[in-house]
Enzyme design. Sequence first.
Site, short mmCIF file in Angstrom:
data_model
loop_
_atom_site.label_atom_id
_atom_site.label_comp_id
_atom_site.label_asym_id
_atom_site.label_seq_id
_atom_site.Cartn_x
_atom_site.Cartn_y
_atom_site.Cartn_z
N ASP A 109 6.64 -8.58 -7.65
CA ASP A 109 5.91 -8.81 -6.40
C ASP A 109 4.46 -9.15 -6.72
O ASP A 109 3.76 -8.35 -7.34
CB ASP A 109 5.97 -7.55 -5.53
CG ASP A 109 5.25 -7.70 -4.21
OD1 ASP A 109 4.78 -8.82 -3.89
OD2 ASP A 109 5.15 -6.70 -3.48
N ASP A 133 -1.59 -3.60 -4.89
CA ASP A 133 -1.00 -2.41 -4.29
C ASP A 133 -0.86 -1.23 -5.25
O ASP A 133 -1.15 -0.09 -4.88
CB ASP A 133 0.37 -2.73 -3.70
CG ASP A 133 0.30 -3.70 -2.54
OD1 ASP A 133 -0.80 -3.85 -1.96
OD2 ASP A 133 1.33 -4.30 -2.20
N LYS A 166 10.01 -6.59 -2.77
CA LYS A 166 8.79 -7.08 -2.14
C LYS A 166 8.03 -5.93 -1.48
O LYS A 166 8.62 -4.92 -1.11
CB LYS A 166 9.13 -8.14 -1.07
CG LYS A 166 9.76 -9.39 -1.64
CD LYS A 166 8.79 -10.14 -2.51
CE LYS A 166 9.41 -11.44 -3.01
NZ LYS A 166 8.62 -12.03 -4.06
N CYS A 167 6.73 -6.13 -1.30
CA CYS A 167 5.83 -5.18 -0.64
C CYS A 167 6.44 -4.74 0.69
O CYS A 167 6.95 -5.58 1.42
CB CYS A 167 4.48 -5.85 -0.43
SG CYS A 167 3.25 -4.80 0.33
N PRO A 168 6.45 -3.46 0.99
CA PRO A 168 5.81 -2.34 0.31
C PRO A 168 6.74 -1.56 -0.61
O PRO A 168 6.39 -0.48 -1.07
CB PRO A 168 5.37 -1.46 1.47
CG PRO A 168 6.51 -1.59 2.45
CD PRO A 168 6.95 -3.05 2.33
#
Length: 75
Positions: free
Chosen positions: A40, A46, A13-15
């Site tokens: 994600d 992103d 998951k981010c980041p």
Amino acid sequence: MSASSTLDLRGLKCPLPVLRTRKYLRTLESGARVTVETTDPLAVIDIPHFCREDGHRLLGSEPTGGGHAFLIEKA
């Protein structure tokens, strides 16, 4: 999409996808290509933003089963 290597970041998951992509690209020569696979949903925002910020070329992006794949050429 043709790349010299594949970076499997599915499940992160981010980041983390961007951080791991940045770290991996540091190990490559300029002009090297890598396919980054993610699940994600924020990666579609992103990863292109990361490429613009760091000067890498986003050569392609396509949906995959449950995620996305990005073809990146290192600056």
